[in-house]
Design a protein around this motif. Structure first.
Motif, mmCIF file in Angstrom:
data_model
loop_
_atom_site.group_PDB
_atom_site.id
_atom_site.type_symbol
_atom_site.label_atom_id
_atom_site.label_comp_id
_atom_site.label_asym_id
_atom_site.label_seq_id
_atom_site.Cartn_x
_atom_site.Cartn_y
_atom_site.Cartn_z
ATOM 1 N N VAL A 1 0.846 -1.185 0.128
ATOM 2 C CA VAL A 1 -0.127 -0.126 -0.009
ATOM 3 C C VAL A 1 0.772 1.365 0.135
ATOM 4 C CG1 VAL A 1 -1.696 1.412 1.181
ATOM 5 C CG2 VAL A 1 -2.003 -1.082 1.036
ATOM 6 N N ASP A 2 1.982 1.336 0.782
ATOM 7 C CA ASP A 2 2.927 2.438 0.934
ATOM 8 C C ASP A 2 3.488 2.611 -0.465
ATOM 9 O OD1 ASP A 2 2.431 2.764 3.587
ATOM 10 O OD2 ASP A 2 4.171 1.557 4.273
ATOM 11 N N GLU A 3 3.785 1.744 -1.343
ATOM 12 C CA GLU A 3 4.356 1.905 -2.546
ATOM 13 C C GLU A 3 3.201 2.403 -3.542
ATOM 14 O OE1 GLU A 3 7.353 -1.885 -2.639
ATOM 15 O OE2 GLU A 3 5.354 -1.910 -3.741
ATOM 16 N N VAL A 4 1.987 2.146 -3.346
ATOM 17 C CA VAL A 4 0.852 2.601 -4.291
ATOM 18 C C VAL A 4 0.725 4.188 -3.912
ATOM 19 C CG1 VAL A 4 -1.417 2.612 -5.033
ATOM 20 C CG2 VAL A 4 -0.224 0.504 -4.636
ATOM 21 N N LEU A 5 0.649 4.280 -2.529
ATOM 22 C CA LEU A 5 0.757 5.755 -2.184
ATOM 23 C C LEU A 5 1.704 6.738 -2.573
ATOM 24 C CD1 LEU A 5 -1.116 5.097 1.233
ATOM 25 C CD2 LEU A 5 -2.152 5.821 -0.533
ATOM 26 N N SER A 6 2.615 6.137 -2.679
ATOM 27 C CA SER A 6 3.963 6.969 -3.113
ATOM 28 C C SER A 6 3.875 7.304 -4.465
ATOM 29 C CB SER A 6 5.406 6.534 -2.231
ATOM 30 O OG SER A 6 5.054 6.333 -0.963
ATOM 31 N N ALA A 7 3.315 6.587 -5.480
ATOM 32 C CA ALA A 7 3.601 6.530 -6.948
ATOM 33 C C ALA A 7 2.690 7.472 -7.443
ATOM 34 C CB ALA A 7 3.326 5.008 -7.362
ATOM 35 N N ASP A 8 3.339 8.166 -8.242
ATOM 36 C CA ASP A 8 2.313 9.013 -9.312
ATOM 37 C C ASP A 8 1.981 8.382 -10.615
ATOM 38 O OD1 ASP A 8 2.791 11.743 -7.977
ATOM 39 O OD2 ASP A 8 4.948 11.025 -8.119
ATOM 40 N N VAL A 9 2.934 7.484 -11.060
ATOM 41 C CA VAL A 9 2.526 6.607 -12.085
ATOM 42 C C VAL A 9 2.869 5.028 -11.869
ATOM 43 C CG1 VAL A 9 2.937 6.015 -14.628
ATOM 44 C CG2 VAL A 9 3.346 8.468 -13.994
ATOM 45 N N ILE A 10 1.936 4.145 -12.067
ATOM 46 C CA ILE A 10 1.805 2.821 -11.861
ATOM 47 C C ILE A 10 1.903 2.074 -13.157
ATOM 48 C CG2 ILE A 10 1.054 0.969 -10.564
ATOM 49 C CD1 ILE A 10 -0.358 2.718 -8.717
ATOM 50 N N VAL A 11 2.794 1.253 -13.521
ATOM 51 C CA VAL A 11 2.781 0.613 -14.766
ATOM 52 C C VAL A 11 3.160 -0.782 -14.455
ATOM 53 C CG1 VAL A 11 5.262 0.991 -15.055
ATOM 54 C CG2 VAL A 11 4.037 0.128 -17.127
ATOM 55 N N ALA A 12 1.810 -1.441 -14.742
ATOM 56 C CA ALA A 12 1.828 -3.121 -14.447
ATOM 57 C C ALA A 12 1.676 -3.858 -15.667
ATOM 58 C CB ALA A 12 0.603 -3.088 -13.505
ATOM 59 N N GLY A 13 2.700 -4.835 -15.645
ATOM 60 C CA GLY A 13 2.513 -5.788 -16.748
ATOM 61 C C GLY A 13 1.686 -6.936 -16.323
#
Length: 226
Positions: free
Chosen positions: A88-100
């Motif tokens: 969750v911390d990673e998601v909250l810190s991200a501005d752009v999420i790229v998921a394969g």
């Protein structure tokens, strides 16, 4: 300075441009990140490979801990939620999420479903109040984040308005889950014809890579303009 979260969910460990049996979804997600890094080398990038190192599936103890208010949790509960908290911390810190995220049997891989189950967290990414008027649920992730999904499919025709759209539960499932927590802007790029392994596959890869390049160029331009 935007933060990039790069996620891969394919069970295949390599990329299709590097090894014979490599993953197309990894190839596309890596292309996005490589192009972004070339344009903005100063931006931090966090990598999470849930395909090779999947999160633990949600258990009864996890649910018990997650739905217990933080000030009432028992001693074992923080440990039960530790992995989820990190994701969750990673998601909250991200501005752009790229998921394969490749298509497995019309949906997302089990590894990525476990990831979704860990980041859709009451009290952290969505709120819940039985006494709230109207909808008792609301998103808690700050607005403005962007999600890019790179996917691959063995057959063809899974896009909007095409013959197999009704069987595609990858992008719709991801869009629903991420919009629920507050990430409503989603872009998708797909490779098709993987099972055919002919010129149609190569053409699909080339078009997907062009789409990735154009998407990165657009994001970077908008960032500079802002």
């Amino acid at each position: 300075m935007p933060n990039i979260l790069h996620i891969d969910a394919s069970a295949r460990p390599g990329r299709s441009d590097e090894t014979r049996f490599g993953s197309h979804s990894r190839r596309l997600s890596a292309r996005f990140v490589d192009a972004w890094r070339a344009a903005r080398p100063q931006d931090p990038i966090v990598y999470r490979d849930v395909g090779q190192d999947p999160p633990a599936p949600v258990t009864g103890r996890w649910i018990h801990a997650a739905f217990t208010p933080p000030d009432q949790r028992e001693d074992w509960m923080p440990e039960a939620l530790a992995e989820s908290d990190a994701l969750v911390d990673e998601v909250l810190s991200a501005d752009v999420i790229v998921a394969g995220v490749p298509m497995y049997n019309f949906g997302v891989p089990a590894q990525f479903k476990a990831y979704i189950d860990n980041i859709v967290r009451v009290g952290r990414t969505f709120g819940f109040d039985r006494s709230r008027e109207g909808k008792p649920y609301w998103p808690m992730v700050p607005p403005g984040k962007r999600l890019v999904v790179t996917t691959a499919r063995g057959d063809f025709g899974y896009g909007p308005g095409e013959r197999l759209e009704h069987s595609n539960h990858v992008e719709p499932g991801i869009r629903t889950a991420f919009a629920y927590i507050g990430i409503s802007e989603m872009h998708s790029v797909a490779v098709e014809y993987d099972e055919f392994a002919d010129e149609r596959l190569q053409d699909s890869i080339a078009k997907a890579e062009q789409s990735i390049d154009a998407l990165v160029a657009r994001f970077v331009t908008e960032r500079h303009t802002a």
